[in-house]
Design a protein around this motif. Structure first.
Motif, PDB file in Angstrom:
ATOM      1  N   VAL A   2       0.851  -1.182   0.000  1.00 46.62           N
ATOM      2  CA  VAL A   2       0.000   0.000   0.000  1.00 46.62           C
ATOM      3  C   VAL A   2       0.894   1.242   0.000  1.00 46.62           C
ATOM      4  CG1 VAL A   2      -0.164   0.116   2.526  1.00 46.62           C
ATOM      5  CG2 VAL A   2      -1.978   1.076   1.139  1.00 46.62           C
ATOM      6  N   ASP A   3       0.454   2.283  -0.680  1.00 42.56           N
ATOM      7  CA  ASP A   3       1.186   3.551  -0.623  1.00 42.56           C
ATOM      8  C   ASP A   3       1.057   4.126   0.786  1.00 42.56           C
ATOM      9  OD1 ASP A   3       1.530   3.172  -3.328  1.00 42.56           O
ATOM     10  OD2 ASP A   3       0.336   4.908  -3.939  1.00 42.56           O
ATOM     11  N   ARG A  19       5.986   4.573  -2.012  1.00 39.88           N
ATOM     12  CA  ARG A  19       5.350   3.494  -2.767  1.00 39.88           C
ATOM     13  C   ARG A  19       6.200   2.230  -2.835  1.00 39.88           C
ATOM     14  NH1 ARG A  19       4.481   8.198  -5.703  1.00 39.88           N
ATOM     15  NH2 ARG A  19       2.293   8.783  -5.832  1.00 39.88           N
ATOM     16  N   PRO A  44      -1.284   4.661   5.930  1.00 42.72           N
ATOM     17  CA  PRO A  44      -1.745   4.396   4.559  1.00 42.72           C
ATOM     18  C   PRO A  44      -2.195   5.691   3.885  1.00 42.72           C
ATOM     19  CG  PRO A  44      -2.586   2.735   6.060  1.00 42.72           C
ATOM     20  CD  PRO A  44      -1.964   3.805   6.909  1.00 42.72           C
ATOM     21  N   ARG A  46      -4.101   6.073   1.140  1.00 40.69           N
ATOM     22  CA  ARG A  46      -5.510   6.056   0.726  1.00 40.69           C
ATOM     23  C   ARG A  46      -6.230   4.922   1.447  1.00 40.69           C
ATOM     24  NH1 ARG A  46      -2.414   7.227  -3.384  1.00 40.69           N
ATOM     25  NH2 ARG A  46      -2.245   5.136  -4.216  1.00 40.69           N
ATOM     26  N   PRO A  47      -6.536   5.137   2.724  1.00 46.71           N
ATOM     27  CA  PRO A  47      -7.189   4.063   3.475  1.00 46.71           C
ATOM     28  C   PRO A  47      -8.558   3.739   2.894  1.00 46.71           C
ATOM     29  CG  PRO A  47      -7.191   6.103   4.731  1.00 46.71           C
ATOM     30  CD  PRO A  47      -6.375   6.353   3.504  1.00 46.71           C
ATOM     31  N   MET A  52      -8.409   1.054   8.645  1.00 49.76           N
ATOM     32  CA  MET A  52      -7.104   1.205   7.995  1.00 49.76           C
ATOM     33  C   MET A  52      -6.530   2.603   8.252  1.00 49.76           C
ATOM     34  SD  MET A  52      -6.044   0.732   4.033  1.00 49.76           S
ATOM     35  CE  MET A  52      -4.994  -0.681   3.846  1.00 49.76           C
ATOM     36  N   GLY A 128       0.367  -3.715   3.865  1.00 50.40           N
ATOM     37  CA  GLY A 128      -0.774  -2.811   3.797  1.00 50.40           C
ATOM     38  C   GLY A 128      -1.154  -2.190   5.117  1.00 50.40           C
TER      39      GLY A 128
END
Length: 148
Positions: A2-3, A19, A44, A46-47, A52, A128
């Motif tokens: 995950v970014d 990334r 994260p 973009r949860p 998240m 992630g």
């Protein structure tokens, strides 16, 4: 994978997006070159849900000593890294790490080798946002603001 967003410099207007493992190493290498105990806040980028969004990893880096610390937060709680038994914990029960020039108290027994800190940060990136499997984790001490 995950970014991630990386926050660590009080001069930042925006997060540094991480990334790849190489981008994560670049952030950690930068902070390891600074004096003192510095926190890199990872989360994260973009949860996909509220849970998240709350899965953060604070990566403490003390490049001068080759040690660091971790704090993992999730909807299920908060954990600090734990030093192996026999580690030197002289000098009181708290140490200071700095997040964007703001001091944050950590338990003195949370410092671990920097290579373990790096591996944990990489695991956080590749899973992630899950809590890394290493190091050993401990709950916050009673004096910590969110404890108990």
């Amino acid at each position: 994978m995950v970014d991630l967003e990386a926050w660590y410099d009080e001069e930042q207007n925006d997060a540094v997006t991480v990334r790849t493992p190489a981008e994560l190493d670049a952030v950690l290498d930068t902070v390891a070159g600074w004096d003192g105990r510095i926190i890199v806040h990872l989360k994260p980028a973009r949860p996909v849900d509220l849970a998240m969004r709350r899965m953060t990893l604070d990566v403490g880096v003390h490049g001068d000593t080759g040690r660091g610390a971790l704090v993992y937060t999730s909807p299920n709680g908060l954990w600090f890294s734990k030093a192996e038994s026999g580690s030197d914990s002289s000098g009181g029960d708290r140490i200071l790490y700095y997040y964007m020039n703001s001091d944050t108290e950590y338990p003195v027994d949370c410092e671990i080798p920097l290579d373990v800190v790096r591996r944990a940060a990489h695991e956080y990136l590749t899973t992630g946002g899950q809590r890394p499997t290493a190091p050993t984790w401990q709950e916050p001490p009673a004096w910590y603001p969110t404890a108990g």
